[in-house]
Write an enzyme that holds these catalytic residues in place. Structure first.
Site, PDB file in Angstrom:
ATOM      1  N   ASN A   9      34.699  20.736  -6.267  1.00  0.00           N
ATOM      2  CA  ASN A   9      34.491  21.391  -7.379  1.00  0.00           C
ATOM      3  C   ASN A   9      34.775  20.639  -8.660  1.00  0.00           C
ATOM      4  OD1 ASN A   9      33.763  23.300  -9.491  1.00  0.00           O
ATOM      5  ND2 ASN A   9      35.597  24.689  -8.912  1.00  0.00           N
ATOM      6  N   TRP A  10      33.783  20.048  -9.278  1.00  0.00           N
ATOM      7  CA  TRP A  10      34.102  19.363 -10.385  1.00  0.00           C
ATOM      8  C   TRP A  10      34.406  19.942 -11.862  1.00  0.00           C
ATOM      9  CZ3 TRP A  10      30.065  14.525 -10.272  1.00  0.00           C
ATOM     10  CH2 TRP A  10      30.275  13.898  -9.109  1.00  0.00           C
ATOM     11  N   LYS A  11      34.099  21.309 -11.659  1.00  0.00           N
ATOM     12  CA  LYS A  11      34.332  22.173 -12.895  1.00  0.00           C
ATOM     13  C   LYS A  11      33.609  21.544 -14.231  1.00  0.00           C
ATOM     14  CE  LYS A  11      38.309  24.320 -10.763  1.00  0.00           C
ATOM     15  NZ  LYS A  11      39.603  24.845 -11.040  1.00  0.00           N
ATOM     16  N   HIS A  97      34.132  32.450  -8.108  1.00  0.00           N
ATOM     17  CA  HIS A  97      35.408  31.344  -8.338  1.00  0.00           C
ATOM     18  C   HIS A  97      35.973  32.337  -9.401  1.00  0.00           C
ATOM     19  CE1 HIS A  97      37.973  28.442  -9.878  1.00  0.00           C
ATOM     20  NE2 HIS A  97      37.559  27.682  -8.949  1.00  0.00           N
ATOM     21  N   GLU A  99      37.781  31.764 -11.958  1.00  0.00           N
ATOM     22  CA  GLU A  99      37.439  31.442 -13.412  1.00  0.00           C
ATOM     23  C   GLU A  99      36.177  32.023 -13.768  1.00  0.00           C
ATOM     24  OE1 GLU A  99      39.747  26.941 -12.668  1.00  0.00           O
ATOM     25  OE2 GLU A  99      37.240  26.982 -13.003  1.00  0.00           O
ATOM     26  N   GLU A 169      41.215  31.093  -1.975  1.00  0.00           N
ATOM     27  CA  GLU A 169      41.742  30.217  -3.299  1.00  0.00           C
ATOM     28  C   GLU A 169      42.753  31.298  -3.805  1.00  0.00           C
ATOM     29  OE1 GLU A 169      39.549  26.583  -4.784  1.00  0.00           O
ATOM     30  OE2 GLU A 169      38.985  28.517  -5.731  1.00  0.00           O
ATOM     31  N   GLY A 175      44.865  24.370  -9.978  1.00  0.00           N
ATOM     32  CA  GLY A 175      45.050  23.648 -10.988  1.00  0.00           C
ATOM     33  C   GLY A 175      46.530  23.767 -11.706  1.00  0.00           C
ATOM     34  N   SER A 214      45.363  23.382  -5.481  1.00  0.00           N
ATOM     35  CA  SER A 214      45.962  22.112  -5.462  1.00  0.00           C
ATOM     36  C   SER A 214      46.116  21.335  -4.101  1.00  0.00           C
ATOM     37  CB  SER A 214      47.426  22.543  -5.881  1.00  0.00           C
ATOM     38  OG  SER A 214      47.483  23.238  -7.124  1.00  0.00           O
ATOM     39  N   GLY A 235      39.642  20.865  -6.057  1.00  0.00           N
ATOM     40  CA  GLY A 235      39.398  20.845  -7.693  1.00  0.00           C
ATOM     41  C   GLY A 235      40.061  19.307  -8.272  1.00  0.00           C
ATOM     42  N   GLY A 236      40.862  19.204  -8.812  1.00  0.00           N
ATOM     43  CA  GLY A 236      41.466  18.059  -9.456  1.00  0.00           C
ATOM     44  C   GLY A 236      41.302  16.716  -8.656  1.00  0.00           C
TER      45      GLY A 236
END
Length: 256
Positions: A9-11, A97, A99, A169, A175, A214, A235-236
Site C-alpha cells: 500500500n503506497w498510500k 483502511h 486511515e 491491521e 506506521g 510495521s 506500508g512503508g
C-alpha cells in the site's frame, strides 16, 4: 489451499519516476520467486502508468488500488468506480483502511457497501479491519474485528468472503514502528477465522487473512510461520523494492 498474498500500500506517495523505478526494480528483485502473489497499490493518479510498467516488464506483479467509491457513473465529482479500476487493470482493491475510516469517516456499513460493489463488478476486496491502541489495551480487539467483519457478513452473507482478502491491521502498529508479536498476531488471526467458521467452516478455511502493521524484512518470516497468517499488507517497506521483495520471498519460503 490458501495462497499467500503480499500487497504494498503506497498510500499518498509517488511520482512518475518513482512508479517506474520501483516497479522495475521490484520485478527484477522478484525474478524466479514463486508461490506468492505480489501486488502493489499506487495512488489512483498513477494506476495507468503502473500497469504500463508492469506490462512493459512482462511482470507477474498484480495491480491494486487504494480505494473505490459506491457510484457507478454520473455526477459524483472525484469518485472512482469499479469499472474505471477494471479499465486500467486493477484487480485487488483496498477498502476499510483505518486511515479512510478515521479521516474520511467511513463507517462499517459504508465499507460493507464498497465490499459488495467490488464483488458485483468482479474485483477482489482487500478488507482492512483492526483495533485502536485504546481498544487493544481494553481487551476489545477480538470484538472490534468481529464487528467490522459482521458488517459484511450480515449484509451480504458469509459466502461474500469467498475470493476476498481480509487484512488485519492493528491501528496502533501502522506506521509507528511498533508491531504485534507473531504470536499475538496469530491469536487474532485465529479468532478472525474462528468467527467466520461460526457461519461457514469452508469459507473460513479458504479465506486469505493478511497481517499489516510495521511489517519489515526483519520480522516477516516470524509472521508467515504462523498457520493463520497468509501474507501481509505492507506500508512503508513497500516503498523500497529490496525490502518489499524480501518480505515477499519470506512468504514464499514459509508457505511452501
Amino acid at each position: 489451499m490458501r495462497h499467500p498474498v503480499v500487497m504494498g500500500n503506497w498510500k499518498l506517495n509517488g511520482s512518475k519516476e518513482m512508479v517506474t523505478n520501483l516497479i522495475t526494480d521490484l520485478n527484477t528483485a522478484l525474478d524466479g520467486v514463486t508461490g506468492v502473489d505480489v501486488a502493489v497499490a499506487p495512488p489512483v493518479m498513477y494506476l495507468d502508468l503502473a500497469k504500463h510498467v508492469i506490462d512493459q516488464n512482462n511482470s507477474n506483479i498484480i495491480l491494486g488500488a487504494q480505494n473505490v467509491d459506491v457510484n457507478a457513473t454520473g455526477a459524483f465529482t472525484g469518485d472512482i468506480s469499479p469499472e474505471m479500476l477494471k479499465d486500467v487493470g486493477a484487480t485487488h482493491i483496498i477498502i476499510g483502511h483505518s486511515e479512510r475510516r478515521e479521516y474520511h469517516h467511513e463507517s462499517d456499513e459504508f465499507v460493507a457497501q464498497k465490499f459488495a460493489f467490488l464483488k458485483e463488478n468482479g474485483l477482489i476486496p482487500v478488507l482492512c479491519i483492526g483495533e485502536t491502541d485504546a481498544q487493544n489495551e481494553a481487551g476489545e480487539t477480538v470484538a472490534v474485528c468481529a464487528r467490522q467483519l459482521d458488517a459484511v457478513i450480515k449484509a451480504h452473507g458469509v459466502e461474500a468472503l469467498n475470493g476476498a482478502i481480509i487484512a488485519y491491521e492493528p491501528i496502533w502498529a501502522i506506521g509507528t514502528g511498533k508491531a504485534a508479536t507473531a504470536e499475538d498476531a496469530q491469536r487474532i488471526h485465529a479468532s478472525i477465522r474462528a468467527h467466520i467458521a461460526e457461519q461457514s467452516e469452508t469459507v473460513a478455511k479458504n479465506v486469505v487473512i493478511q497481517y499489516g502493521g510495521s511489517v519489515k524484512p526483519e520480522n516477516a518470516a516470524a509472521y508467515f510461520a504462523q498457520p493463520d497468517i497468509d501474507g501481509a499488507l505492507v506500508g512503508g517497506a513497500a516503498l523500497n523494492a529490496e525490502s518489499f521483495a524480501a518480505i515477499a520471498k519470506a512468504a514464499a519460503v514459509a508457505k511452501k
